[in-house]
Design a protein around this motif. Structure first.
Motif, PDB file in Angstrom:
ATOM      1  N   PHE A 101      -8.967  -0.712  -7.389  1.00 37.09           N
ATOM      2  CA  PHE A 101      -9.965  -1.158  -6.239  1.00 37.09           C
ATOM      3  C   PHE A 101     -11.248  -0.075  -6.039  1.00 37.09           C
ATOM      4  N   PRO A 102     -11.938  -0.277  -6.843  1.00 34.24           N
ATOM      5  CA  PRO A 102     -13.090   0.420  -6.880  1.00 34.24           C
ATOM      6  C   PRO A 102     -14.081   0.672  -5.730  1.00 34.24           C
ATOM      7  N   ALA A 103     -14.124  -0.629  -5.003  1.00 34.01           N
ATOM      8  CA  ALA A 103     -15.110  -0.739  -3.922  1.00 34.01           C
ATOM      9  C   ALA A 103     -14.754   0.133  -2.704  1.00 34.01           C
ATOM     10  N   TYR A 104     -13.659   0.663  -2.647  1.00 33.36           N
ATOM     11  CA  TYR A 104     -13.221   1.418  -1.509  1.00 33.36           C
ATOM     12  C   TYR A 104     -12.218   2.590  -2.118  1.00 33.36           C
ATOM     13  N   ASP A 105     -12.572   3.663  -1.383  1.00 34.64           N
ATOM     14  CA  ASP A 105     -11.666   4.980  -1.825  1.00 34.64           C
ATOM     15  C   ASP A 105     -10.404   4.963  -0.820  1.00 34.64           C
ATOM     16  N   ALA A 106      -9.378   4.063  -1.303  1.00 38.38           N
ATOM     17  CA  ALA A 106      -8.336   4.098  -0.592  1.00 38.38           C
ATOM     18  C   ALA A 106      -6.979   5.170  -0.966  1.00 38.38           C
ATOM     19  N   LYS A 107      -7.362   5.690  -1.990  1.00 39.60           N
ATOM     20  CA  LYS A 107      -6.395   6.668  -2.514  1.00 39.60           C
ATOM     21  C   LYS A 107      -5.822   7.914  -1.266  1.00 39.60           C
ATOM     22  N   PRO A 108      -6.845   8.505  -0.705  1.00 36.78           N
ATOM     23  CA  PRO A 108      -6.294   9.566   0.357  1.00 36.78           C
ATOM     24  C   PRO A 108      -5.532   8.934   1.333  1.00 36.78           C
ATOM     25  N   ILE A 109      -5.805   7.658   1.719  1.00 38.47           N
ATOM     26  CA  ILE A 109      -4.582   7.049   2.716  1.00 38.47           C
ATOM     27  C   ILE A 109      -3.104   7.261   2.282  1.00 38.47           C
ATOM     28  N   TYR A 110      -2.808   7.057   1.165  1.00 35.88           N
ATOM     29  CA  TYR A 110      -1.449   7.138   0.494  1.00 35.88           C
ATOM     30  C   TYR A 110      -1.247   8.519   0.044  1.00 35.88           C
ATOM     31  N   ALA A 111      -2.310   9.241  -0.598  1.00 34.93           N
ATOM     32  CA  ALA A 111      -1.896  10.519  -1.288  1.00 34.93           C
ATOM     33  C   ALA A 111      -1.397  11.639  -0.463  1.00 34.93           C
ATOM     34  N   ASN A 112      -1.857  11.513   0.949  1.00 35.53           N
ATOM     35  CA  ASN A 112      -1.788  12.364   1.763  1.00 35.53           C
ATOM     36  C   ASN A 112      -0.660  11.992   2.808  1.00 35.53           C
ATOM     37  N   ASN A 113      -0.081  10.851   2.478  1.00 32.61           N
ATOM     38  CA  ASN A 113       1.128  10.371   3.414  1.00 32.61           C
ATOM     39  C   ASN A 113       2.171   9.734   2.715  1.00 32.61           C
ATOM     40  N   ALA A 114       3.240  10.499   2.340  1.00 29.39           N
ATOM     41  CA  ALA A 114       4.291   9.757   1.549  1.00 29.39           C
ATOM     42  C   ALA A 114       4.691   8.741   2.354  1.00 29.39           C
ATOM     43  N   ALA A 115       5.147   8.677   3.353  1.00 30.69           N
ATOM     44  CA  ALA A 115       5.754   7.704   4.102  1.00 30.69           C
ATOM     45  C   ALA A 115       4.836   6.402   4.002  1.00 30.69           C
ATOM     46  N   ALA A 116       3.735   6.362   4.378  1.00 30.15           N
ATOM     47  CA  ALA A 116       2.629   5.245   3.977  1.00 30.15           C
ATOM     48  C   ALA A 116       3.006   4.814   2.720  1.00 30.15           C
ATOM     49  N   ALA A 117       2.885   5.808   1.547  1.00 27.48           N
ATOM     50  CA  ALA A 117       2.922   5.309   0.212  1.00 27.48           C
ATOM     51  C   ALA A 117       4.085   4.416   0.057  1.00 27.48           C
ATOM     52  N   GLU A 118       5.198   5.054   0.412  1.00 23.34           N
ATOM     53  CA  GLU A 118       6.586   4.435  -0.072  1.00 23.34           C
ATOM     54  C   GLU A 118       6.584   2.934   0.960  1.00 23.34           C
ATOM     55  N   ASP A 119       6.041   2.865   2.070  1.00 23.78           N
ATOM     56  CA  ASP A 119       6.098   1.658   2.684  1.00 23.78           C
ATOM     57  C   ASP A 119       5.156   0.631   1.982  1.00 23.78           C
ATOM     58  N   ALA A 120       4.123   1.030   1.567  1.00 23.16           N
ATOM     59  CA  ALA A 120       3.407   0.153   0.844  1.00 23.16           C
ATOM     60  C   ALA A 120       3.644  -0.217  -0.462  1.00 23.16           C
ATOM     61  N   ALA A 121       4.269   0.548  -1.212  1.00 26.16           N
ATOM     62  CA  ALA A 121       5.007   0.374  -2.637  1.00 26.16           C
ATOM     63  C   ALA A 121       5.991  -0.666  -2.575  1.00 26.16           C
ATOM     64  N   PHE A 122       6.842  -0.410  -1.331  1.00 25.16           N
ATOM     65  CA  PHE A 122       8.185  -1.282  -1.039  1.00 25.16           C
ATOM     66  C   PHE A 122       7.623  -2.526  -0.879  1.00 25.16           C
ATOM     67  N   ARG A 123       6.809  -2.718   0.304  1.00 29.69           N
ATOM     68  CA  ARG A 123       6.201  -4.116   0.744  1.00 29.69           C
ATOM     69  C   ARG A 123       5.384  -4.925  -0.320  1.00 29.69           C
ATOM     70  N   ASN A 124       4.774  -4.096  -1.025  1.00 34.12           N
ATOM     71  CA  ASN A 124       3.645  -5.054  -2.067  1.00 34.12           C
ATOM     72  C   ASN A 124       4.571  -5.036  -3.371  1.00 34.12           C
ATOM     73  N   GLY A 125       5.363  -4.207  -3.772  1.00 33.27           N
ATOM     74  CA  GLY A 125       6.333  -4.298  -4.714  1.00 33.27           C
ATOM     75  C   GLY A 125       7.173  -5.665  -4.595  1.00 33.27           C
ATOM     76  N   THR A 126       7.780  -5.540  -3.369  1.00 31.72           N
ATOM     77  CA  THR A 126       8.595  -6.792  -2.911  1.00 31.72           C
ATOM     78  C   THR A 126       7.966  -8.176  -3.239  1.00 31.72           C
ATOM     79  N   LEU A 127       6.625  -8.121  -2.611  1.00 33.97           N
ATOM     80  CA  LEU A 127       5.831  -9.488  -2.912  1.00 33.97           C
ATOM     81  C   LEU A 127       5.632  -9.654  -4.265  1.00 33.97           C
TER      82      LEU A 127
END
Ligand code: FMN
Length: 196
Positions: A101-127
């Motif tokens: 996703f080069p259009a926007y630097d979204a990495k810090p949203i998750y790299a600095n928040n393990a709960a948000a990363a797990e939530d997004a990984a589970f949600r999108n992985g399930t999809l």
């Protein structure tokens, strides 16, 4: 807007598609598995992060590693399926965001928040696991998703570094009619949905 698919195509994906609990002997090739992945991968995920990771457990040796983690009723299904997919997700998926996703630097949203990363990984992985079911049905395969297994055992056996976590298992192959159960009711529109 595009034209709707034919009613037979929609039926193959939904109304006529049943969960398979038993499978006929049928080999699945590397090319088939590649095509399943290359069809599924176009489904959307947040920031295109694509956190799902898939282990296609096909050989007898690999199935022998999976079987001790299964609920007893799921063992024959895995033994008979052409392939059993471990649908998992990478909790450090954000490392790939600069490429995906080069259009926007979204990495810090998750790299600095393990709960948000797990939530997004589970949600999108399930999809993505659901996209794999529909891809398999679209390509003519039958599917049997399963959550009856010990995820800790699967993680220890297949993902020992702790970054990737199993979500559910998916048998893919050709259904044996003996393993198609009667269709159960579904929630009616008025029970499950509202139009506001
Ligand atoms: C996430 C998930 C987990 C499931 N786990 C199991 C399982 O462990 N064992 C099993 O035999 N069926 C399992 N099922 C099958 C469901 O019971 C089945 O898909 C559902 O009843 C719909 O059946 P139908 O497609 O024939 O209408 C699972 C299905 C899903 C989607």
């Amino acid at each position: 807007m595009k034209s709707p698919l034919s009613s037979s195509a929609i039926g193959q994906l939904f109304q006529d598609a049943h969960t398979a609990h038993a499978f006929k002997p049928r080999a699945i090739s590397d090319q088939d598995i590649q095509q399943l992945y290359d069809t599924m991968k176009w489904g959307p995920t947040a920031f295109n992060a694509s956190p799902a990771r898939f282990v296609f457990v096909r050989s007898q040796e690999a199935k022998a590693r999976l079987i001790p983690a299964l609920s007893p009723g799921n063992v024959p299904q895995v033994q008979a399926a052409s392939v059993t997919v471990i649908v998992a997700h990478d909790t450090t998926f954000y490392e790939h965001l600069p490429r995906l996703f080069p259009a926007y630097d979204a990495k810090p949203i998750y790299a600095n928040n393990a709960a948000a990363a797990e939530d997004a990984a589970f949600r999108n992985g399930t999809l993505q696991g659901a996209y794999l079911i529909l891809a398999a049905r679209a390509l003519g395969f039958d599917c049997g998703p399963m959550s009856g297994f010990d995820a800790q055992k699967v993680n220890a056996e297949f993902f020992p570094d702790g970054r990737v976590r199993a979500n559910f298992l998916l048998n893919i192959g050709e259904a044996d009619p003996a393993g198609i159960y009667p269709r159960n009711d579904r929630m009616a529109f008025h029970e499950a949905a509202q139009i506001l």
